[in-house]
Design an enzyme around this catalytic site. Structure first.
Site, PDB file in Angstrom:
ATOM      1  N   CYS A 144      12.127  -7.483   0.887  1.00 18.12           N
ATOM      2  CA  CYS A 144      13.157  -6.438   1.003  1.00 18.12           C
ATOM      3  C   CYS A 144      13.873  -6.578   2.350  1.00 18.12           C
ATOM      4  O   CYS A 144      13.435  -7.313   3.241  1.00 18.12           O
ATOM      5  CB  CYS A 144      12.522  -5.052   0.867  1.00 18.12           C
ATOM      6  SG  CYS A 144      11.691  -4.478   2.354  1.00 18.12           S
ATOM      7  N   GLU A 166       4.456  -7.847   2.736  1.00 22.46           N
ATOM      8  CA  GLU A 166       4.859  -8.762   3.814  1.00 22.46           C
ATOM      9  C   GLU A 166       4.476  -8.192   5.176  1.00 22.46           C
ATOM     10  O   GLU A 166       3.892  -8.866   6.024  1.00 22.46           O
ATOM     11  CB  GLU A 166       6.380  -8.998   3.778  1.00 22.46           C
ATOM     12  CG  GLU A 166       6.864  -9.767   2.570  1.00 22.46           C
ATOM     13  CD  GLU A 166       7.169  -8.883   1.360  1.00 22.46           C
ATOM     14  OE1 GLU A 166       6.554  -7.802   1.226  1.00 22.46           O
ATOM     15  OE2 GLU A 166       8.012  -9.298   0.545  1.00 22.46           O
ATOM     16  N   CYS A 204      11.753  -5.875   5.518  1.00 22.79           N
ATOM     17  CA  CYS A 204      10.816  -6.969   5.825  1.00 22.79           C
ATOM     18  C   CYS A 204      11.547  -8.187   6.371  1.00 22.79           C
ATOM     19  O   CYS A 204      11.026  -8.893   7.235  1.00 22.79           O
ATOM     20  CB  CYS A 204       9.999  -7.341   4.588  1.00 22.79           C
ATOM     21  SG  CYS A 204       8.762  -6.083   4.183  1.00 22.79           S
ATOM     22  N   ILE A 230       0.864  -1.174   0.000  1.00 22.06           N
ATOM     23  CA  ILE A 230       0.000   0.000   0.000  1.00 22.06           C
ATOM     24  C   ILE A 230       0.907   1.231   0.000  1.00 22.06           C
ATOM     25  O   ILE A 230       1.751   1.372   0.891  1.00 22.06           O
ATOM     26  CB  ILE A 230      -0.915  -0.001   1.252  1.00 22.06           C
ATOM     27  CG1 ILE A 230      -1.797  -1.255   1.255  1.00 22.06           C
ATOM     28  CG2 ILE A 230      -1.771   1.257   1.291  1.00 22.06           C
ATOM     29  CD1 ILE A 230      -2.475  -1.532   2.573  1.00 22.06           C
TER      30      ILE A 230
HETATM   31  N1  THU Z   1       7.425  -4.310  -2.166  1.00 25.33           N
HETATM   32  C1  THU Z   1       6.768  -5.241  -1.418  1.00 25.33           C
HETATM   33  O1  THU Z   1       5.593  -5.075  -1.078  1.00 25.33           O
HETATM   34  N2  THU Z   1       7.447  -6.350  -1.062  1.00 25.33           N
HETATM   35  C2  THU Z   1       8.714  -6.658  -1.474  1.00 25.33           C
HETATM   36  O2  THU Z   1       9.223  -7.702  -1.123  1.00 25.33           O
HETATM   37  C3  THU Z   1       9.440  -5.730  -2.343  1.00 25.33           C
HETATM   38  C4  THU Z   1       8.802  -4.406  -2.548  1.00 25.33           C
HETATM   39  C5  THU Z   1       6.656  -3.122  -2.606  1.00 25.33           C
HETATM   40  C6  THU Z   1       7.087  -1.816  -2.021  1.00 25.33           C
HETATM   41  C7  THU Z   1       6.586  -0.844  -3.065  1.00 25.33           C
HETATM   42  O3  THU Z   1       5.205  -0.591  -2.834  1.00 25.33           O
HETATM   43  C8  THU Z   1       6.708  -1.617  -4.369  1.00 25.33           C
HETATM   44  O4  THU Z   1       6.796  -2.979  -3.997  1.00 25.33           O
HETATM   45  C9  THU Z   1       7.909  -1.239  -5.203  1.00 25.33           C
HETATM   46  O5  THU Z   1       9.074  -1.272  -4.456  1.00 25.33           O
END
Ligand code: THU
Length: 131
Positions: A87, A56, A90, A44
């Site tokens: 990332c 996550e 997370c 989000i």
């Molecule tokens: N993002 C995630 O939700 N999880 C990940 O493991 C990598 C990145 C999201 C963060 C942002 O909203 C978008 O992906 C681009 O980085």
């Protein structure tokens, strides 16, 4: 080995609820509790980009705020044509709040790659370092 087909499907479905207003990159997640309940999540985004949250952490905080404390696996699906790993931020949150669980990455062909938290974050900082 555990069958994570259903958990992976839930993560793929949860991509539909993503709000990637600025990046356009959809992430869906599904967190499995030790008792078999599933909490989904999605990324989000905020116009103040750094306030956005990853899929996550959405699932993890949803589950914790509902009183859950023990987890066994987390599935991650995305728009990436490959296996999208969590990332760095997370990884720390998964280590601290979920422990050494199975992390299931789902690609666009619904194939799975499974690793452990400890493989993604070796030599992790944690509780034991601040006692
Ligand atoms: N993002 C995630 O939700 N999880 C990940 O493991 C990598 C990145 C999201 C963060 C942002 O909203 C978008 O992906 C681009 O980085």
């Amino acid at each position: 080995m555990m069958d994570y087909t259903k958990l992976a499907e839930k993560a793929v479905q949860a991509k539909k609820n993503a709000l990637p207003t600025y990046s356009g990159f959809h992430v869906g997640t599904a967190l499995l509790t030790a008792e078999g309940k599933i909490y989904t999540g999605s990324n989000i985004e905020s116009s103040s980009y750094s306030l956005s949250i990853c899929g996550e952490r959405t699932a993890i905080f949803k589950a914790l705020s509902e009183g859950e404390r023990k987890f066994s696996a987390l599935a991650i699906a995305s728009d990436f044509d490959g296996y999208c790993p969590p990332c760095g931020s997370c990884r720390q949150v998964i280590h601290d709040l979920c422990g050494d669980i199975d992390i299931i990455m789902v690609n666009l062909d619904n194939e799975l790659k499974i690793v452990k938290t400890s493989e993604l974050l070796p030599l992790a900082f944690g509780d034991e370092n601040i006692k």
